[in-house]
Design an enzyme around this catalytic site. Structure first.
Site, PDB file in Angstrom:
ATOM      1  N   ARG A  69       0.825  -1.214   0.000  1.00 24.00           N
ATOM      2  CA  ARG A  69       0.000   0.000   0.000  1.00 24.00           C
ATOM      3  C   ARG A  69       0.859   1.264   0.000  1.00 24.00           C
ATOM      4  O   ARG A  69       0.523   2.266  -0.643  1.00 24.00           O
ATOM      5  CB  ARG A  69      -0.912  -0.029   1.234  1.00 24.00           C
ATOM      6  CG  ARG A  69      -1.856   1.153   1.365  1.00 24.00           C
ATOM      7  CD  ARG A  69      -2.803   0.945   2.533  1.00 24.00           C
ATOM      8  NE  ARG A  69      -3.613   2.132   2.784  1.00 24.00           N
ATOM      9  CZ  ARG A  69      -3.710   2.727   3.957  1.00 24.00           C
ATOM     10  NH1 ARG A  69      -3.065   2.259   5.012  1.00 24.00           N
ATOM     11  NH2 ARG A  69      -4.472   3.796   4.104  1.00 24.00           N
ATOM     12  N   HIS A  73       0.581   4.565  -2.418  1.00 26.07           N
ATOM     13  CA  HIS A  73       0.391   5.907  -1.885  1.00 26.07           C
ATOM     14  C   HIS A  73       1.524   6.841  -2.287  1.00 26.07           C
ATOM     15  O   HIS A  73       1.303   8.053  -2.392  1.00 26.07           O
ATOM     16  CB  HIS A  73       0.243   5.860  -0.360  1.00 26.07           C
ATOM     17  CG  HIS A  73      -1.125   5.443   0.089  1.00 26.07           C
ATOM     18  ND1 HIS A  73      -1.828   6.105   1.069  1.00 26.07           N
ATOM     19  CD2 HIS A  73      -1.931   4.430  -0.326  1.00 26.07           C
ATOM     20  CE1 HIS A  73      -3.009   5.526   1.244  1.00 26.07           C
ATOM     21  NE2 HIS A  73      -3.083   4.495   0.409  1.00 26.07           N
ATOM     22  N   ASN A 100      -2.976   8.766   4.964  1.00 26.71           N
ATOM     23  CA  ASN A 100      -1.705   8.091   5.241  1.00 26.71           C
ATOM     24  C   ASN A 100      -1.459   7.805   6.717  1.00 26.71           C
ATOM     25  O   ASN A 100      -0.446   7.187   7.071  1.00 26.71           O
ATOM     26  CB  ASN A 100      -0.535   8.922   4.706  1.00 26.71           C
ATOM     27  CG  ASN A 100      -0.443   8.877   3.190  1.00 26.71           C
ATOM     28  OD1 ASN A 100      -0.884   7.920   2.558  1.00 26.71           O
ATOM     29  ND2 ASN A 100       0.142   9.914   2.602  1.00 26.71           N
ATOM     30  N   HIS A 198      -6.398  -5.501  -2.541  1.00 29.02           N
ATOM     31  CA  HIS A 198      -7.172  -5.611  -1.301  1.00 29.02           C
ATOM     32  C   HIS A 198      -7.416  -7.056  -0.898  1.00 29.02           C
ATOM     33  O   HIS A 198      -8.099  -7.316   0.089  1.00 29.02           O
ATOM     34  CB  HIS A 198      -8.510  -4.879  -1.447  1.00 29.02           C
ATOM     35  CG  HIS A 198      -8.386  -3.392  -1.461  1.00 29.02           C
ATOM     36  ND1 HIS A 198      -9.428  -2.548  -1.790  1.00 29.02           N
ATOM     37  CD2 HIS A 198      -7.324  -2.581  -1.201  1.00 29.02           C
ATOM     38  CE1 HIS A 198      -9.022  -1.294  -1.715  1.00 29.02           C
ATOM     39  NE2 HIS A 198      -7.751  -1.284  -1.363  1.00 29.02           N
TER      40      HIS A 198
END
Length: 330
Positions: A69, A73, A100, A198
């Site tokens: 992840r 990001h 975040n 996910h």
């Protein structure tokens, strides 16, 4: 006539030389990235990263999903240039943006970078460490491997507002998601494929509270959410719960596999953004294809989309720098 033949021969000879010259650059894309960028300058770099990630995963298997992840990001905010790792004294950095705040694993990145620096000081960028760590984390979770393009330089700027405005929200509808991905050069297939990430990790109750308790402002739940699954989630997530984390792919959240798509097809996607994949014909078609026993292309597609995402806004050549420590500029 002889002169003409000589000129033709010279012409073809020059063409062959030109093709050979161009082919020597074939592994490198237009932005200067290529698989094996450090083969000569730091040949052990990728092996060091792999071992460091493996060691971290042995200590905490749940750290794999956050490491994946983190790369996502980073890339969606100012490009894949390591700005998500930077820290500012005034806290106006990407790390402190609301999307975040749940990121973790920064100490793993620090350890990987330190190990690489020990072997090859000042050679391997933090942004490349992020890209390699993401791949190795997926592999450690029994997922696919792919050739990671490297050669990025690190950025010198981090901005909290950039993170707030550029990161897709788990509350987004399909129109917003398609638009945000398109702004980064990613298409609908990439959206569906990368959402498959996910399949590992956890999501927090506040991000689904609206789906469970007040979707339209009338105390109702999201009609796109399976009613039995919604009832199960309500037992775990009370309206005021701000801390509980739940598996996004129940029973399989530590294994990178295709089960995410089966859940989405059954209207059991954890986030609203997961459910949204069924609201576009192209993304829905991809989801359904991955649920077929002999039709899944997810593993191959994931590597392709990760490489594509890894090219967003990269700094190469003389742009940027190679940070000595990932949390601060040199």
């Amino acid at each position: 006539m002889a002169a003409l033949k000589m000129n033709i021969s010279c012409f073809f000879f020059i063409q062959v030389l030109l093709l050979l010259f161009l082919s020597s650059f074939a592994p490198t894309n237009a932005q200067g990235l290529k698989v094996g960028f450090y083969d000569k300058t730091c040949p052990k770099a990728e092996a060091i990263v792999k071992k460091s990630v493996s060691d971290a995963m042995k200590n905490d298997q749940t750290i794999g999903a956050p490491l994946l992840r983190m790369f996502f990001h980073d890339c969606f905010v100012q490009g894949c240039e390591g700005s998500v790792l930077l820290e500012l004294k005034n806290k106006n950095d990407e790390k402190n943006a609301a999307p975040n705040l749940s990121l973790r694993g920064f100490e793993v990145i620090d350890n990987v970078k330190a190990a690489v620096e020990k072997e090859c000081p000042g050679v391997v960028s933090c942004s490349d460490v992020l890209a390699l760590v993401a791949r190795d984390a997926v592999v450690a979770l029994d997922g696919p491997s792919w050739g990671v393009e490297t050669g990025r330089k690190d950025g010198r700027v981090t901005n909290i507002n950039e993170a707030r405005s550029n990161l897709p929200s788990p509350l987004n509808n399909i129109t917003s998601l398609i638009s945000q991905f398109a702004s980064k050069g990613l298409d609908k297939k990439d959206l569906a494929v990368l959402s498959g990430g996910h399949t590992v990790g956890q999501g927090h109750c506040p991000l689904i509270a609206n789906r469970l308790y007040n979707f339209t402002g009338k105390g109702d739940s999201d009609p796109d959410l399976d009613t039995e699954y919604a009832a199960t989630l309500r037992k775990r997530c009370k309206p005021t719960d701000t801390t509980t984390a739940l598996e996004m792919d129940p029973g399989s959240f530590k294994t990178f596999d295709e089960s995410y798509f089966k859940l989405v097809s059954q209207r059991r996607g954890f986030f609203q953004s997961d459910a949204a994949l069924l609201n576009n014909q192209e993304t829905k078609s991809y989801v359904l294809k991955q649920t077929k026993n002999d039709g899944s292309t997810f593993f191959k597609d994931f590597g392709v989309s990760m490489v594509k995402m890894g090219r967003i806004g990269v700094l190469t050549g003389k742009a940027g720098e190679v940070r000595k420590k990932c949390r601060m500029v040199n």
